[in-house]
Design an enzyme around this catalytic site. Structure first.
Site, short mmCIF file in Angstrom:
data_model
loop_
_atom_site.label_atom_id
_atom_site.label_comp_id
_atom_site.label_asym_id
_atom_site.label_seq_id
_atom_site.Cartn_x
_atom_site.Cartn_y
_atom_site.Cartn_z
N LYS A 14 0.83 -1.22 0.00
CA LYS A 14 0.00 0.00 0.00
C LYS A 14 0.86 1.26 0.00
O LYS A 14 0.56 2.22 -0.69
CB LYS A 14 -0.89 0.06 1.26
CG LYS A 14 -1.86 -1.08 1.41
CD LYS A 14 -2.74 -0.87 2.64
CE LYS A 14 -1.99 -0.83 3.96
NZ LYS A 14 -1.57 -2.14 4.48
N ARG A 89 -8.98 1.56 9.16
CA ARG A 89 -8.65 0.17 9.47
C ARG A 89 -9.74 -0.51 10.27
O ARG A 89 -9.62 -1.71 10.57
CB ARG A 89 -7.37 0.14 10.30
CG ARG A 89 -6.13 -0.32 9.55
CD ARG A 89 -4.97 -0.13 10.51
NE ARG A 89 -3.86 -0.97 10.21
CZ ARG A 89 -2.79 -0.56 9.51
NH1 ARG A 89 -2.74 0.63 8.99
NH2 ARG A 89 -1.77 -1.38 9.35
N ARG A 128 11.52 -7.25 4.91
CA ARG A 128 11.58 -5.84 5.25
C ARG A 128 12.20 -5.65 6.64
O ARG A 128 12.91 -4.68 6.89
CB ARG A 128 10.16 -5.24 5.23
CG ARG A 128 10.13 -3.76 5.49
CD ARG A 128 8.76 -3.16 5.23
NE ARG A 128 7.83 -3.43 6.31
CZ ARG A 128 6.54 -3.13 6.26
NH1 ARG A 128 6.02 -2.59 5.18
NH2 ARG A 128 5.75 -3.41 7.28
N ARG A 134 12.12 -2.60 11.34
CA ARG A 134 10.92 -2.16 12.04
C ARG A 134 10.62 -3.13 13.17
O ARG A 134 10.63 -4.33 12.99
CB ARG A 134 9.74 -2.12 11.06
CG ARG A 134 9.39 -0.71 10.66
CD ARG A 134 8.32 -0.70 9.60
NE ARG A 134 7.03 -1.21 10.07
CZ ARG A 134 5.89 -1.04 9.39
NH1 ARG A 134 5.90 -0.39 8.24
NH2 ARG A 134 4.77 -1.53 9.86
N ARG A 145 -0.40 -9.04 13.39
CA ARG A 145 -0.91 -7.99 12.51
C ARG A 145 -1.83 -8.58 11.43
O ARG A 145 -2.83 -7.97 11.07
CB ARG A 145 0.25 -7.22 11.88
CG ARG A 145 0.84 -6.21 12.85
CD ARG A 145 2.25 -5.82 12.49
NE ARG A 145 2.34 -5.18 11.21
CZ ARG A 145 3.44 -5.19 10.45
NH1 ARG A 145 4.52 -5.81 10.86
NH2 ARG A 145 3.44 -4.57 9.29
P1 ADP Z 1 1.34 -2.18 7.85
O1 ADP Z 1 0.31 -1.87 6.80
O2 ADP Z 1 2.60 -2.71 7.29
O3 ADP Z 1 0.81 -2.99 9.00
P2 ADP Z 1 1.38 0.57 8.81
O4 ADP Z 1 2.65 1.31 8.62
O5 ADP Z 1 0.19 0.99 8.02
O6 ADP Z 1 1.81 -0.90 8.54
O7 ADP Z 1 0.96 0.57 10.35
C1 ADP Z 1 1.83 0.17 11.37
C2 ADP Z 1 1.08 0.08 12.70
O8 ADP Z 1 0.58 1.39 13.06
C3 ADP Z 1 -0.16 -0.82 12.71
O9 ADP Z 1 0.16 -2.17 12.95
C4 ADP Z 1 -0.98 -0.18 13.85
O10 ADP Z 1 -0.50 -0.56 15.11
C5 ADP Z 1 -0.70 1.31 13.69
N1 ADP Z 1 -1.71 1.96 12.81
C6 ADP Z 1 -1.47 2.51 11.58
N2 ADP Z 1 -2.61 2.98 11.05
C7 ADP Z 1 -3.59 2.73 11.95
C8 ADP Z 1 -4.98 2.95 11.99
N3 ADP Z 1 -5.63 3.54 10.98
N4 ADP Z 1 -5.68 2.53 13.09
C9 ADP Z 1 -5.07 1.95 14.11
N5 ADP Z 1 -3.75 1.69 14.15
C10 ADP Z 1 -3.01 2.07 13.08
#
Ligand code: ADP
Length: 191
Positions: A14, A89, A128, A134, A145
């Site tokens: 994404k 989300r 990654r 990370r 996740r």
């Molecule tokens: P990925 O899509 O690889 O899981 P992101 O960088 O989008 O990673 O998000 C990393 C973390 O940040 C998520 O696992 C969550 O803990 C938090 N996070 C990001 N966006 C949201 C959201 N919209 N609502 C709740 N938590 C979020």
């Protein structure tokens, strides 16, 4: 306004694709994950609050998202809309986004999903982890996740599909092949 939600499990690509799409169609790119990582790095009060949640692979509580999003949206000028990456989300976040967009006389135009199977996702995320380090890219947290995605985020497919706003694309192949497919779909929604 053209408001795009890039949708998909962690590791689907994404981030990469939404940056490319935002560049091509002049959309404001908003990644809630990037915002949280920057808050954590800068040890802000919000960053300190969310560190352990993110390191466990859980979702940050919905109520912490909306102000953060409002601030992020106001930072852009002269754009044609937004490309949301990693938001919404949960159904609650999607409803909050609708309210926020309605205040601007706008709404979500399209939710575009990247489809990648769980085995390939786990492979990409572990890879990654080695490149970027990370903290939420360990095998155990990745599994959590993915579970959180299936339980809390996937119901959004139905939410947007019912509104005729959901399309999915194959998330495997080269970055440029995937980008070309996404652009085709985006353009079918631009009049
Ligand atoms: P990925 O899509 O690889 O899981 P992101 O960088 O989008 O990673 O998000 C990393 C973390 O940040 C998520 O696992 C969550 O803990 C938090 N996070 C990001 N966006 C949201 C959201 N919209 N609502 C709740 N938590 C979020």
């Amino acid at each position: 306004m053209f408001n795009l939600v890039l949708f998909g499990p962690p590791g689907a690509g994404k981030g990469t694709q939404s940056i490319k799409i935002a560049g091509k169609y002049k959309l404001g790119h908003i990644s809630t994950g990037d915002i949280f990582r920057s808050e954590i790095k800068n040890k802000t009060p919000l960053g300190l609050k969310v560190t352990s949640i993110i390191e466990k692979g859980e979702l940050v509580p919905d109520e912490l998202l909306i102000d953060l999003l409002k601030n992020a949206m106001h930072k852009f000028e002269e754009i044609n809309g937004f490309a949301f990456d990693g938001f919404p989300r949960t159904i609650k976040q999607a409803k909050d986004l609708d309210i926020l967009m309605a205040e601007e006389g706008s709404g979500v135009t399209l939710t575009l999903a990247l489809e990648v199977d769980d085995d390939e996702l786990a492979r990409r995320l572990l890879n990654r982890a080695q490149l970027e380090g990370r903290k939420d890219d360990t095998a155990e947290v990745i599994a959590n996740r993915l579970k959180v995605y299936h339980q809390q985020t996937k119901p959004l497919i139905d939410f947007y599909d019912k509104q005729g706003k959901f399309k999915s694309a194959n998330g495997t192949g080269s970055i440029d092949e995937i980008f070309a497919e996404l652009c085709k779909i985006v353009e079918s929604y631009i009049d």
